[in-house]
Design an enzyme around this catalytic site. Structure first.
Site, mmCIF file in Angstrom:
data_model
loop_
_atom_site.group_PDB
_atom_site.id
_atom_site.type_symbol
_atom_site.label_atom_id
_atom_site.label_comp_id
_atom_site.label_asym_id
_atom_site.label_seq_id
_atom_site.Cartn_x
_atom_site.Cartn_y
_atom_site.Cartn_z
ATOM 1 N N SER A 59 1.004 -1.265 -0.072
ATOM 2 C CA SER A 59 -0.135 -0.052 -0.254
ATOM 3 C C SER A 59 0.950 1.480 -0.046
ATOM 4 C CB SER A 59 -0.907 -0.065 1.222
ATOM 5 O OG SER A 59 -1.660 -1.035 1.221
HETATM 6 N N1 SAH Z 1 -0.927 -4.790 3.749
HETATM 7 C C1 SAH Z 1 -0.457 -5.238 2.530
HETATM 8 C C2 SAH Z 1 -1.103 -4.945 1.659
HETATM 9 C C3 SAH Z 1 -1.167 -6.119 0.242
HETATM 10 S S1 SAH Z 1 -2.387 -6.029 -0.582
HETATM 11 C C4 SAH Z 1 0.920 -4.565 2.301
HETATM 12 O O1 SAH Z 1 1.025 -3.178 2.635
HETATM 13 O O2 SAH Z 1 1.964 -4.996 1.519
HETATM 14 C C5 SAH Z 1 -3.607 -6.888 -0.042
HETATM 15 C C6 SAH Z 1 -3.428 -8.284 0.310
HETATM 16 O O3 SAH Z 1 -4.422 -8.893 0.778
HETATM 17 C C7 SAH Z 1 -2.948 -9.226 -0.853
HETATM 18 O O4 SAH Z 1 -1.401 -9.790 -0.387
HETATM 19 C C8 SAH Z 1 -3.916 -10.183 -0.894
HETATM 20 O O5 SAH Z 1 -3.236 -11.753 -1.479
HETATM 21 C C9 SAH Z 1 -4.633 -10.386 0.336
HETATM 22 N N2 SAH Z 1 -5.676 -10.905 0.350
HETATM 23 C C10 SAH Z 1 -6.714 -10.836 -0.510
HETATM 24 N N3 SAH Z 1 -7.819 -11.336 0.158
HETATM 25 C C11 SAH Z 1 -7.587 -11.930 1.111
HETATM 26 C C12 SAH Z 1 -8.560 -12.793 2.267
HETATM 27 N N4 SAH Z 1 -9.811 -13.033 2.065
HETATM 28 N N5 SAH Z 1 -7.478 -12.892 3.380
HETATM 29 C C13 SAH Z 1 -6.463 -12.575 3.708
HETATM 30 N N6 SAH Z 1 -5.719 -12.044 2.775
HETATM 31 C C14 SAH Z 1 -6.272 -11.519 1.405
#
Ligand code: SAH
Length: 211
Positions: A59
């Site tokens: 993010s």
């Molecule tokens: N906080 C992270 C954001 C990553 S993007 C950062 O700053 O790096 C969002 C993430 O949510 C992705 O890695 C994706 O695989 C995960 N995701 C999507 N659906 C999900 C779910 N139902 N449960 C857990 N993770 C999920």
């Protein structure tokens, strides 16, 4: 490249928009360049999301600061993050809360985030796989829950994992654009505060979208 200097410049640029005095010092303790692929390290302090593989993104720093602020952490909380991704937001949360649980549906991302956070010395983070229900009911209840992927709505399964007085911060909208919400369940009904527009990768699985 002087990462420490780039980090400071980025943090200075966020001072006008982030009011809680604990947030930016926490961001300055986490080296974002370690959470991005090596070929993107020179962009680690641009205020934008970056690709981390598997179609996912780390993010934008401003959004990380805004979401963290919205959780109103004081240091004693047990927090759940849904969507570990790179582990960057997880580290920021671990700087400000007592313990952090984080779930991730892509095993490779969960594993590399876990290794990195261990290497950095965080002892208050537990990372786990996404299960049959949104969130991580086995460790509930939480003082605060942060969803870092776009959700089609506020799912009751997440609200059920909050302690009394707890809050959920979650981007809600379509797959392409969302509004960041803070939801505080009350006996009289949920209090919902709108914190601004945002754009996240979609939440996938039960209670959310199909892949
Ligand atoms: N906080 C992270 C954001 C990553 S993007 C950062 O700053 O790096 C969002 C993430 O949510 C992705 O890695 C994706 O695989 C995960 N995701 C999507 N659906 C999900 C779910 N139902 N449960 C857990 N993770 C999920």
């Amino acid at each position: 490249m002087d990462f420490a200097r780039a980090r400071q410049t980025l943090i200075d640029s966020l001072r006008n928009s982030i009011e809680d005095p604990r947030i930016l010092p926490a961001l300055s303790r986490v080296a974002r360049e370690l959470f991005v692929p090596s070929e993107l390290q020179s962009s680690a302090y641009d205020d934008r999301p970056l690709n981390i593989g598997f179609g996912q993104t780390i993010s934008q720093p401003y959004i990380v600061a805004l979401m963290t602020q919205a959780l109103q952490l004081e240091g004693c909380e047990k927090v759940l993050e849904v969507g570990t991704g790179s582990g960057y937001q997880t580290a920021v949360l671990a700087e400000l809360a007592n313990s952090v649980y984080s779930v991730e549906r892509i095993a490779e991302l969960a594993e590399s985030a876990k290794l990195l956070l261990e290497k950095l010395g965080y002892r208050n983070i537990t990372i786990g796989p996404a299960g049959e229900k949104l969130g991580w009911p086995a460790n509930a209840p939480y003082d605060a829950i942060l969803v870092t992927a776009a959700a089609p709505g506020v799912h009751q399964d997440l609200l059920d994992q909050l302690k009394e007085g707890g809050r959920l911060v979650i981007p809600v909208g379509s797959r392409w654009e969302q509004e960041l919400l803070r939801v505080t369940p009350r006996k009289s009904g949920n209090r919902v505060e709108k914190l601004g527009g945002c754009r996240f990768v979609p939440l996938i699985g039960p209670g959310a979208w199909q892949e």
